[in-house]
Design an enzyme around this catalytic site. Structure first.
Site, mmCIF file in Angstrom:
data_model
loop_
_atom_site.group_PDB
_atom_site.id
_atom_site.type_symbol
_atom_site.label_atom_id
_atom_site.label_comp_id
_atom_site.label_asym_id
_atom_site.label_seq_id
_atom_site.Cartn_x
_atom_site.Cartn_y
_atom_site.Cartn_z
ATOM 1 C CD GLU A 122 -3.139 -0.947 0.293
ATOM 2 O OE1 GLU A 122 -3.302 0.166 -0.233
ATOM 3 O OE2 GLU A 122 -3.902 -1.908 0.088
ATOM 4 C CD GLU A 131 -5.226 6.030 -4.212
ATOM 5 O OE1 GLU A 131 -6.021 6.128 -3.257
ATOM 6 O OE2 GLU A 131 -5.508 5.442 -5.269
#
Ligand SMILES: *[C@@H]1O[C@H](CO)[C@@H](O)[C@H](O)[C@H]1NC(C)=O
Ligand SMILES: *[C@@H]1O[C@H](CO)[C@@H](O)[C@H](O)[C@H]1NC(C)=O
Ligand SMILES: *[C@@H]1O[C@H](CO)[C@@H](O)[C@H](O)[C@H]1NC(C)=O
Ligand SMILES: CC(=O)N[C@H]1CO[C@H](CO)[C@@H](O)[C@@H]1O
Length: 284
Positions: A122, A131
């Site tokens: 991740e 992100e």
């Protein structure tokens, strides 16, 4: 979770991290694990330095007894050191005390290996806070209970890249901040970032078990789970975290998660257990 697929960042930062660690280590002790004797158990020579300072005897109950500052640095050498500090990890874990503290010594190590594997995929090992691609808002407007705040985006943030308004909404009461209204707070406060991920890790949702309860062997698949091919093991943790995109179909991401999991299990000297893949499991 919002996906990031990045290679490991081999870098000179690792050397700097080791230096910084030496500087701070004396002052921090075992965090909230005051009487932690595990450090004292360090043998001086070992071909597996990552486990050398781990002791099967844990005189206190926090995850800090298992994941010492030294191990934390070994697990996440490329982490963003100004954000994902060891202290913030321990601070957050205090609010989710079952994380890495239940089951046998091997079970607890395997949970840390699984956590580290998902974190590796991740965030490239706690390197990223947010992100990279922030174009998608991850707003599910069918969620009546947790409506998106105007103008806010719920892309991945924190160690497991918590995504979607319904997750931010459900987590809010448990992490001590209204991150549904202000999702950006997660990227501003490392304790909140860790809390949001540990909340996800330890909290079941309807018929979906928590990753924690799968890993400690507490989850028993229902009839519907068995029909969907879900069996206890690392594979179902992939299904929980991102099954809609990664399970029951060909996708490269779960393969990386499994590779990382095997690596971390090796590093921690623990077996992986069965059922690593979710290729034959339907998404939750
Ligand atoms: C690392 O953390 C610092 C401090 O929070 C932040 O300014 C920086 O953007 C972070 N780096 C990445 C790659 O997220
Ligand atoms: C919900 O989102 C969909 C797709 O983005 C959009 O077409 C729809 O109008 C939205 N509904 C509401 C109530 O905002
Ligand atoms: C790894 O685990 C095996 C089996 O539990 C044990 O025999 C061995 O001593 C361990 N090695 C280290 C370095 O901890
Ligand atoms: C498909 C598969 O590998 N299933 C295994 C999952 O784990 C159980 C328990 O160890 C095994 O019995 C299954 O064969």
């Amino acid at each position: 979770m919002g996906l990031l697929l990045q290679p490991f960042f081999g870098s000179i930062l690792v050397a700097i991290a080791a230096l910084l660690l030496l500087l701070v280590e004396t002052g921090t002790g075992g965090g909230w694990c005051e009487s932690d004797g595990s450090k004292a158990a360090s043998p001086s020579s070992s071909s597996r330095p990552a486990v050398a300072h781990l002791s099967p005897i844990t005189p206190c109950h926090g995850v800090g007894a298992l994941v010492t500052q030294e191990l934390y640095d070994e697990l996440y050498p490329n982490r963003n050191k100004s954000f994902y500090t060891y202290e913030s990890f321990l601070d957050a874990a205090r609010s989710f005390p079952t994380f890495g503290t239940q089951g046998s010594y091997k079970t607890r190590l395997r949970e840390i290996a699984a956590f580290s594997a998902h974190v590796q995929l991740e965030t490239s090992g706690l390197f990223y806070v947010e992100e990279i691609d922030q174009s998608f808002n991850y707003c599910d407007n069918t969620s009546i209970q947790y409506p998106c705040a105007p103008g806010q985006k719920y892309f991945g943030r924190g160690p497991l890249q918590l995504s979607w308004n319904y997750n931010y909404g459900a987590a809010s009461a448990k992490v001590g901040a209204n991150i549904l209204a202000k999702p950006y707070l997660v990227s501003q406060d490392p304790v909140l970032a860790f809390k949001s991920s540990l909340w996800f890790w330890t909290t079941p949702s309807g018929t979906i078990p928590s990753i924690h309860e799968v890993l400690i062997g507490k989850w028993k698949p229902s009839k519907a789970d068995r029909e969907a091919g879900r069996k206890p093991g690392f594979g179902v943790t992939i299904d929980i975290i991102n099954g809609g995109f990664e399970c029951g179909k060909a996708s490269p991401h779960p393969q990386y998660r499994i590779i990382y999991f095997k690596e971390f299990c090796k590093q921690l000297n623990v077996s992986t257990g069965p059922n690593l893949s979710c290729a034959n499991m339907q998404p939750f």
